[in-house]
Design a protein around this motif. Structure first.
Motif, short mmCIF file in Angstrom:
data_model
loop_
_atom_site.label_atom_id
_atom_site.label_comp_id
_atom_site.label_asym_id
_atom_site.label_seq_id
_atom_site.Cartn_x
_atom_site.Cartn_y
_atom_site.Cartn_z
N MET A 122 -35.43 -17.34 28.87
CA MET A 122 -34.30 -17.72 29.72
C MET A 122 -33.08 -16.84 29.45
O MET A 122 -32.37 -16.42 30.37
CB MET A 122 -33.92 -19.18 29.46
N LEU A 123 -32.84 -16.53 28.17
CA LEU A 123 -31.66 -15.76 27.81
C LEU A 123 -31.78 -14.31 28.25
O LEU A 123 -30.77 -13.66 28.55
CB LEU A 123 -31.46 -15.83 26.29
N LEU A 124 -33.00 -13.78 28.29
CA LEU A 124 -33.19 -12.38 28.65
C LEU A 124 -33.21 -12.15 30.15
O LEU A 124 -32.91 -11.05 30.61
CB LEU A 124 -34.50 -11.86 28.06
N ALA A 125 -33.57 -13.18 30.93
CA ALA A 125 -33.78 -13.00 32.37
C ALA A 125 -32.49 -12.55 33.06
O ALA A 125 -31.46 -13.20 32.93
CB ALA A 125 -34.27 -14.30 32.99
N PRO A 126 -32.54 -11.43 33.80
CA PRO A 126 -31.32 -10.93 34.48
C PRO A 126 -31.20 -11.40 35.92
O PRO A 126 -30.40 -10.86 36.69
CB PRO A 126 -31.55 -9.42 34.44
N LEU A 127 -32.00 -12.40 36.33
CA LEU A 127 -32.01 -12.82 37.73
C LEU A 127 -30.70 -13.47 38.17
O LEU A 127 -30.40 -13.52 39.36
CB LEU A 127 -33.16 -13.80 37.97
N MET A 128 -29.92 -13.99 37.20
CA MET A 128 -28.66 -14.64 37.57
C MET A 128 -27.71 -13.67 38.26
O MET A 128 -26.96 -14.07 39.17
CB MET A 128 -28.00 -15.21 36.31
N GLY A 129 -27.73 -12.39 37.86
CA GLY A 129 -26.81 -11.40 38.44
C GLY A 129 -26.92 -11.28 39.94
O GLY A 129 -25.93 -11.51 40.67
N PRO A 130 -28.08 -10.93 40.48
CA PRO A 130 -28.18 -10.80 41.94
C PRO A 130 -28.03 -12.11 42.69
O PRO A 130 -27.61 -12.11 43.85
CB PRO A 130 -29.59 -10.19 42.14
N ILE A 131 -28.36 -13.24 42.05
CA ILE A 131 -28.20 -14.52 42.74
C ILE A 131 -26.72 -14.86 42.90
O ILE A 131 -26.27 -15.29 43.97
CB ILE A 131 -28.95 -15.64 41.99
N VAL A 132 -25.94 -14.68 41.82
CA VAL A 132 -24.50 -14.90 41.92
C VAL A 132 -23.88 -13.92 42.92
O VAL A 132 -23.00 -14.28 43.72
CB VAL A 132 -23.83 -14.76 40.54
N ALA A 133 -24.35 -12.67 42.90
CA ALA A 133 -23.86 -11.69 43.86
C ALA A 133 -24.16 -12.12 45.28
O ALA A 133 -23.34 -11.95 46.20
CB ALA A 133 -24.48 -10.33 43.57
N LEU A 134 -25.34 -12.71 45.49
CA LEU A 134 -25.69 -13.21 46.82
C LEU A 134 -24.72 -14.31 47.25
O LEU A 134 -24.32 -14.38 48.42
CB LEU A 134 -27.12 -13.73 46.81
N GLY A 135 -24.33 -15.18 46.31
CA GLY A 135 -23.36 -16.22 46.64
C GLY A 135 -22.03 -15.66 47.08
O GLY A 135 -21.43 -16.13 48.05
N PHE A 136 -21.55 -14.64 46.38
CA PHE A 136 -20.28 -14.02 46.77
C PHE A 136 -20.43 -13.28 48.10
O PHE A 136 -19.47 -13.23 48.89
CB PHE A 136 -19.81 -13.08 45.67
N ALA A 137 -21.61 -12.70 48.36
CA ALA A 137 -21.84 -12.04 49.65
C ALA A 137 -21.81 -13.07 50.78
O ALA A 137 -21.30 -12.79 51.87
CB ALA A 137 -23.18 -11.30 49.62
N ILE A 138 -22.36 -14.27 50.51
CA ILE A 138 -22.29 -15.33 51.51
C ILE A 138 -20.85 -15.76 51.76
O ILE A 138 -20.44 -15.98 52.91
CB ILE A 138 -23.15 -16.54 51.05
N ALA A 139 -20.08 -15.88 50.67
CA ALA A 139 -18.68 -16.31 50.82
C ALA A 139 -17.87 -15.31 51.63
O ALA A 139 -17.00 -15.70 52.43
CB ALA A 139 -18.06 -16.51 49.43
N THR A 140 -18.13 -14.03 51.44
CA THR A 140 -17.36 -13.00 52.14
C THR A 140 -18.03 -12.53 53.43
O THR A 140 -17.51 -11.64 54.12
CB THR A 140 -17.16 -11.78 51.23
#
Length: 533
Positions: free
Chosen positions: A100-118
């Motif tokens: 869980m700590l190594l997985a980098p999937l959070m980065g693009p998912i959070v980026a997708l959220g900001f892309a949705i917001a903007t």
């Protein structure tokens, strides 16, 4: 003062008290309203000041960088997927947390959220492609590891990620809010806790496990959990981004549509997860009530073991074993009636009662039964593995393999192959025996033509020794009796019986030595016994 004069005075005093109390209540309510309004205004002013302090350009640049595809992203995704699937196969919580700590999937998912917001569609596309590449890479690696692993059992850690419910949505929602806030405010250390709470990689690894083992219920449940976490994180990040003014350029209509889409998405996720939570709660209730009903019939010190409940259909199916010192007549019917009364549903109960003497420790007896079940489970797994291996080597279905684990003996019923004689089947048996040392492997050949054998002076002629051994092997393995005919048939029968092999001799067989012909003795047409292949 007269009583008539006192009564109006008392009424006027009461009215004055009421008016005073009413004025105070009104004044208090007015005070709280103004206080609440002042607090709201004060909060909005402070929030505006906090939003003004955010460097939106720097935040967007950092989030966009974390959401891009890179060699680091691919490598860390691969490593976390490998660690996750190995931890799941080993049922190790510590290893899974490491993944869980190594997985980098959070980065693009959070980026997708900001892309949705903007409402940045190009950014959305890049984030989705990065996530898709990471997901496919992780799935491919997990499938390869599971296929190469000798361990394919469904562990408790795997099973725990196959039934998502509304609580999982809540965990992902609040964790994602915390994570998005940490990203905006520059407190990345909080992301560690968010990664553990949302657990993106372990469900994805379970999806790979279900795909590799063709267990589609596991595949579907884990995929739903991963999709829930993924969507909740992205939408929660969009909410935080909007709250911090990252969507300030949107028109009022765009804002309303964006809000509608986010709320509708959460509702679409919540409905099936809510039904799943309801089903889990129902199953827990059934288990509790069923155990209580059994306990009413078998009070302490009786012990309940092998307790299993299926509450998905009707009737409710309950199976259990009970270690008791006194047998209860009609216990199944009593427990059924109790469950039906408690839950207002039909029930089917099967109880196995094991009588234990008064001097026997029930806890020790239960432990002994668990050990016996473990031994039986291991034997069943061994039988399945042996059946699979022997069927694969013999080129037949596993149903053609019979295994006796206690005697370490396996029998394989071979299929008829074109242009293949009995000698080839005997060689195949030797190959199967070599593949399973310590076991006795017997291959039952099809009813192919048997070799002829020459005998003289109560002995096998030297040139027929190999044919004799093949005939003896076939007569021992075959399911049909062997009949001998020709000169020397009685002599060969005597030799075979001396080697422990029983055959019959045709009535017209000549005495003395000579060439003996052997054939399978087929059953009569009206005989109901099994025929040849």
């Amino acid at each position: 003062m007269s009583e008539k004069t006192a009564e109006p005075a008392a009424g006027e005093a009461a009215d004055e008290v009421k008016d005073t109390v009413s004025e105070k209540v009104t004044e208090t309510a007015r005070h709280w309203r103004w206080t609440l309004l002042r607090r709201i205004v004060h909060f909005r002013e402070r929030w505006a000041e906090e939003v003004a302090q955010i460097d939106q350009v720097a935040v967007i640049d950092k989030i966009a960088h974390d959401g891009d595809w890179s060699n680091r992203f691919a490598f860390m995704t691969s490593m976390s997927a490998a660690i996750a699937i190995l931890g799941l196969l080993q049922n190790s919580v510590a290893v899974i947390i490491g993944a869980m700590l190594l997985a980098p999937l959070m980065g693009p998912i959070v980026a997708l959220g900001f892309a949705i917001a903007t409402v940045d569609f190009r950014w959305m596309k890049d984030c989705v492609l990065t996530l898709l590449g990471g997901v496919l890479l992780a799935l491919l690696l997990c499938v390869v590891i599971v296929k190469a692993s000798p361990l394919e059992a469904v562990t408790s850690e795997i099973a725990a990620r196959t039934r998502p419910n509304l609580f999982d949505l809540g965990v992902a929602f609040f964790s994602a809010l915390a994570g998005a806030y940490a990203v905006v405010r520059g407190r990345e250390g909080t992301i560690i806790g968010v990664a553990i709470a949302t657990a993106l990689m372990p469900p994805l690894a379970v999806v790979g496990f279900g795909l590799a083992t063709a267990q589609w219920s596991i595949f579907g449940g884990a995929l739903m959990l991963f999709f829930t976490n993924f969507m909740t994180i992205a939408l929660s990040a969009a909410i935080v981004a909007r709250a911090y003014g990252f969507s300030a350029t949107l028109s009022p209509d765009q804002t309303r549509w964006q809000t509608f889409i986010i709320v509708a998405s959460f509702l679409l996720l919540a409905v099936p997860l809510g039904f799943s939570l309801r089903q889990i709660a129902w199953e827990a209730t059934v288990q509790t009530q069923a155990r209580a009903a059994i306990r009413d019939i078998f009070p302490s010190p009786s012990r309940i073991t092998d307790f299993a409940v299926d509450a998905t259909g009707s009737p409710i199916v309950v199976q259990a074993s009970v270690l008791t010192r006194a047998a209860q007549q009609g216990a199944d019917a009593k427990v059924e009636a109790a469950i039906e009364k408690r839950l207002n549903r039909d029930a089917s109960v099967t109880l196995d009662q094991y009588l234990i003497g008064a001097s026997v420790d029930l806890a020790a007896a239960r432990s002994g039964m668990e050990q016996l079940r473990d031994v039986a489970a291991r034997a069943e797994r061994d039988n399945a593995a042996i059946s699979h291996d022997l069927a694969l080597l013999a080129g037949v279905a596993e149903s053609n393999v019979t295994v006796d684990n206690e005697k370490k003996r396996a029998t394989v019923r071979a299929a008829r192959l074109p242009d293949t004689g009995l000698a080839a089947y005997r060689a195949l048996e030797r190959r199967l025996q070599t593949a399973r040392p310590g076991w006795t492997i017997e291959l039952v050949p099809p009813a192919l033509p048997l070799p002829s054998v020459m005998v003289a002076d109560d002995k096998i002629v030297d040139g027929s020794a190999a044919d004799y051994q093949l005939l003896r092997w076939a007569a021992t393995r075959g399911i049909l009796p062997v009949e001998l005919s020709g000169p020397g048939a009685a002599m060969l029968q005597k030799i075979l019986e001396g080697d422990g092999t029983s055959v019959t001799v045709a009535d017209d067989a000549a005495k003395g030595g000579g060439t003996v012909t052997a054939k399978w003795q087929m059953p009569d047409a009206g005989d109901g016994s099994a025929g040849g292949r």
